[in-house]
Design a protein around this motif. Structure first.
Motif, PDB file in Angstrom:
ATOM      1  N   CYS A  33      -0.566  -5.371   3.007  1.00 39.59           N
ATOM      2  CA  CYS A  33      -0.432  -4.321   4.009  1.00 39.59           C
ATOM      3  C   CYS A  33       0.811  -4.470   4.886  1.00 39.59           C
ATOM      4  N   PRO A  34       1.170  -5.668   5.373  1.00 37.78           N
ATOM      5  CA  PRO A  34       2.326  -5.743   6.283  1.00 37.78           C
ATOM      6  C   PRO A  34       3.620  -5.211   5.686  1.00 37.78           C
ATOM      7  N   ILE A  35       3.904  -5.531   4.440  1.00 40.23           N
ATOM      8  CA  ILE A  35       5.174  -5.062   3.875  1.00 40.23           C
ATOM      9  C   ILE A  35       5.115  -3.576   3.542  1.00 40.23           C
ATOM     10  N   VAL A  36       3.929  -3.049   3.245  1.00 33.28           N
ATOM     11  CA  VAL A  36       3.802  -1.605   3.033  1.00 33.28           C
ATOM     12  C   VAL A  36       4.129  -0.861   4.317  1.00 33.28           C
ATOM     13  N   SER A  37       3.644  -1.369   5.447  1.00 27.32           N
ATOM     14  CA  SER A  37       3.937  -0.744   6.735  1.00 27.32           C
ATOM     15  C   SER A  37       5.429  -0.786   7.041  1.00 27.32           C
TER      16      SER A  37
ATOM     17  N   GLU B 123      -1.430 -20.106   3.454  1.00 30.16           N
ATOM     18  CA  GLU B 123      -1.372 -20.194   4.902  1.00 30.16           C
ATOM     19  C   GLU B 123      -2.340 -19.203   5.534  1.00 30.16           C
ATOM     20  N   PRO B 124      -3.072 -19.624   6.581  1.00 24.06           N
ATOM     21  CA  PRO B 124      -4.060 -18.715   7.204  1.00 24.06           C
ATOM     22  C   PRO B 124      -3.427 -17.463   7.807  1.00 24.06           C
ATOM     23  N   TRP B 125      -2.170 -17.543   8.224  1.00 24.78           N
ATOM     24  CA  TRP B 125      -1.576 -16.386   8.888  1.00 24.78           C
ATOM     25  C   TRP B 125      -1.430 -15.190   7.963  1.00 24.78           C
TER      26      TRP B 125
ATOM     27  N   PHE C 144      -6.451  -8.758   0.998  1.00 27.40           N
ATOM     28  CA  PHE C 144      -6.659  -7.311   1.007  1.00 27.40           C
ATOM     29  C   PHE C 144      -5.491  -6.618   0.304  1.00 27.40           C
ATOM     30  N   PRO C 145      -5.312  -6.857  -0.982  1.00 23.61           N
ATOM     31  CA  PRO C 145      -4.169  -6.245  -1.680  1.00 23.61           C
ATOM     32  C   PRO C 145      -4.341  -4.738  -1.816  1.00 23.61           C
ATOM     33  N   LEU C 146      -3.205  -4.053  -1.929  1.00 19.42           N
ATOM     34  CA  LEU C 146      -3.180  -2.598  -2.046  1.00 19.42           C
ATOM     35  C   LEU C 146      -2.406  -2.195  -3.286  1.00 19.42           C
TER      36      LEU C 146
ATOM     37  N   GLU D 135      -2.703  -9.480   7.217  1.00 20.68           N
ATOM     38  CA  GLU D 135      -3.223  -8.366   6.430  1.00 20.68           C
ATOM     39  C   GLU D 135      -4.333  -7.638   7.178  1.00 20.68           C
ATOM     40  N   ALA D 136      -5.279  -8.417   7.733  1.00 14.31           N
ATOM     41  CA  ALA D 136      -6.405  -7.805   8.443  1.00 14.31           C
ATOM     42  C   ALA D 136      -5.923  -7.046   9.678  1.00 14.31           C
ATOM     43  N   ALA D 137      -4.984  -7.627  10.422  1.00 11.68           N
ATOM     44  CA  ALA D 137      -4.481  -6.953  11.619  1.00 11.68           C
ATOM     45  C   ALA D 137      -3.747  -5.665  11.263  1.00 11.68           C
ATOM     46  N   CYS D 138      -3.018  -5.677  10.154  1.00 12.57           N
ATOM     47  CA  CYS D 138      -2.298  -4.477   9.728  1.00 12.57           C
ATOM     48  C   CYS D 138      -3.261  -3.342   9.389  1.00 12.57           C
ATOM     49  N   LEU D 139      -4.293  -3.648   8.622  1.00 15.04           N
ATOM     50  CA  LEU D 139      -5.262  -2.614   8.254  1.00 15.04           C
ATOM     51  C   LEU D 139      -6.032  -2.118   9.466  1.00 15.04           C
TER      52      LEU D 139
END
Length: 403
Positions: A227-231, A31-33, A69-71, A38-42
């Protein structure tokens, strides 16, 4: 003819089986979202790259599995900004590299120390008008001492009578001891003695108990997450996990044991099930919390363990339901008997899953206290010791799955 029909049927069955196994794994696109989130979170700075959080190459496939963008996450949370504490012993500053402690020689100027310039041929002229340079009357040159009185002002008499000029030492002593001389107040400190110095206050915050100091929480083993779940994990740790640990145990959580982060698989490890949020690095399975003093609270044993363990885990799970869209803990189904699953799955219905239903830790701990106020610990380093689960608890299952 019969052989051809048989081969056709077999091929059709194989294709249908492969399609059923995939259930969108290798057919649907991601899914594109997800990449946008991820990009918005970073970009927002909610998660900053550091020695504990390192961005790695994109994960593409198989199928729709992966992340843009995995971390690689080894710890979550920021360290303390304090460089020293007030109750530490003072120590001299250390040297910087190979530089001397103090400058040995003064730096030399780039300009020459002395240089003979030719005398000007024309007379020097002042930049001020002559009227401003002229001194008023009374300020003429004199070889005697300078008067302390302003010109044109009548000098006032001294408040203290001095002995007349030419008086010898004995006469001066008699004059000083005369009643007309103001007496020095008793107990006054001589002018040469400095006042008593008060101790200066220590600079910086108090070090206090190192077990309650704020710092990053280690994630072991290192987890691959988006990134979203890390935040959101960072917020959950700060808002719920650490306050609950301080309340129930008096120390903070220093480490989290995780058993599944990114993994390209279906829900509950079933290849025939819907694709899991683990396949996008958008989920984490937590099996234990390690406290700063070395104690370990396991989800498997502590969920029905000692009262304080049950209260802590219930408060942690209830707080997770306010941060994540899916929270599954022991009692939700047979697959989550030993860990707490959290993810940020987006559903078209916007439904949130929190299983089992959130219950206050105080209520659960009170019930556990009334049933068994004492627990026989098999291992002092591992919490939870009220015995293994019964067969009935092992068989319990409901309709909720690992989203």
């Amino acid at each position: 003819m019969t052989r051809g029909v048989r081969l056709y049927l077999v091929g059709s069955i194989v294709l249908v089986s492969l399609a059923g196994c995939g259930r969108g794994f290798f057919q649907a696109e991601r899914e594109p979202w997800r990449a946008e989130a991820e990009a918005a979170c970073l970009k927002s700075g909610a998660v900053k790259e550091s020695a504990d959080i390192v961005r790695i190459d994109p994960i593409s496939g198989p199928g729709q599995c992966g992340a843009e963008f995995p971390l690689k996450v080894a710890a979550i949370g920021e360290a303390s900004n304090s460089y020293g504490f007030a109750d530490e012993e003072l120590r001299p500053p250390g040297s910087i590299g190979n530089q001397p402690r103090w400058p040995v020689t003064q730096p030399r100027s780039n300009y020459p120390q002395s240089q003979n310039y030719p005398a000007p041929s024309h007379p020097q002229r002042s930049n001020y008008p002559e009227s401003a340079v002229q001194q008023p009357s009374g300020y003429g040159t004199s070889t005697g001492p300078m008067s302390l009185n302003a010109p044109g002002v009548v000098p006032q008499e001294d408040e203290i009578d001095l002995p007349p000029e030419g008086t010898d030492a004995a006469g001066a002593a008699r004059y000083m001891n005369a009643p007309s001389y103001p007496a020095r107040p008793a107990g006054a400190a001589p002018y040469g003695q400095p006042p008593a110095q008060q101790p200066l206050p220590r600079l910086g915050p108090a070090q206090g108990n190192p077990l309650t100091a704020v710092g990053p929480v280690a994630i072991k083993p290192t987890a691959t997450l988006a990134c979203p779940i890390v935040s959101e994990l960072d917020r959950w740790l700060a808002d719920t996990v650490q306050p609950s640990a301080m309340r129930w145990f008096g120390v903070r959580v220093a480490e989290i044991k995780q058993i599944s982060a990114y993994s390209c698989r279906g829900m509950n490890g079933n290849s025939r099930a819907h694709i899991s949020e683990h396949a996008f690095g958008n989920a984490l399975d937590i099996s234990a919390f390690v406290l700063a003093d070395g104690r370990r609270v396991t989800v498997k044993e502590g969920w029905r363990g000692m009262p304080e363990e049950q209260g802590f885990l219930r408060d942690v799970q209830s707080g997770a339901c306010a941060h994540f869209t899916t929270v599954l803990a022991p009692g939700s189904n047979v697959y989550h008997y030993d860990h707490i699953h959290v993810d940020l799955m987006r559903r078209a219905s916007r439904r949130l899953i929190c299983q089992p239903a959130a219950v206050s830790g105080d209520e659960v701990a009170a019930r556990a206290q009334s049933r068994s106020p004492y627990a026989n610990a098999r291992d002092p380093s591992v919490t939870g010791s009220l015995g293994r689960k019964s067969a009935a608890h092992k068989r319990e299952e409901d309709e909720y799955a690992d989203d």
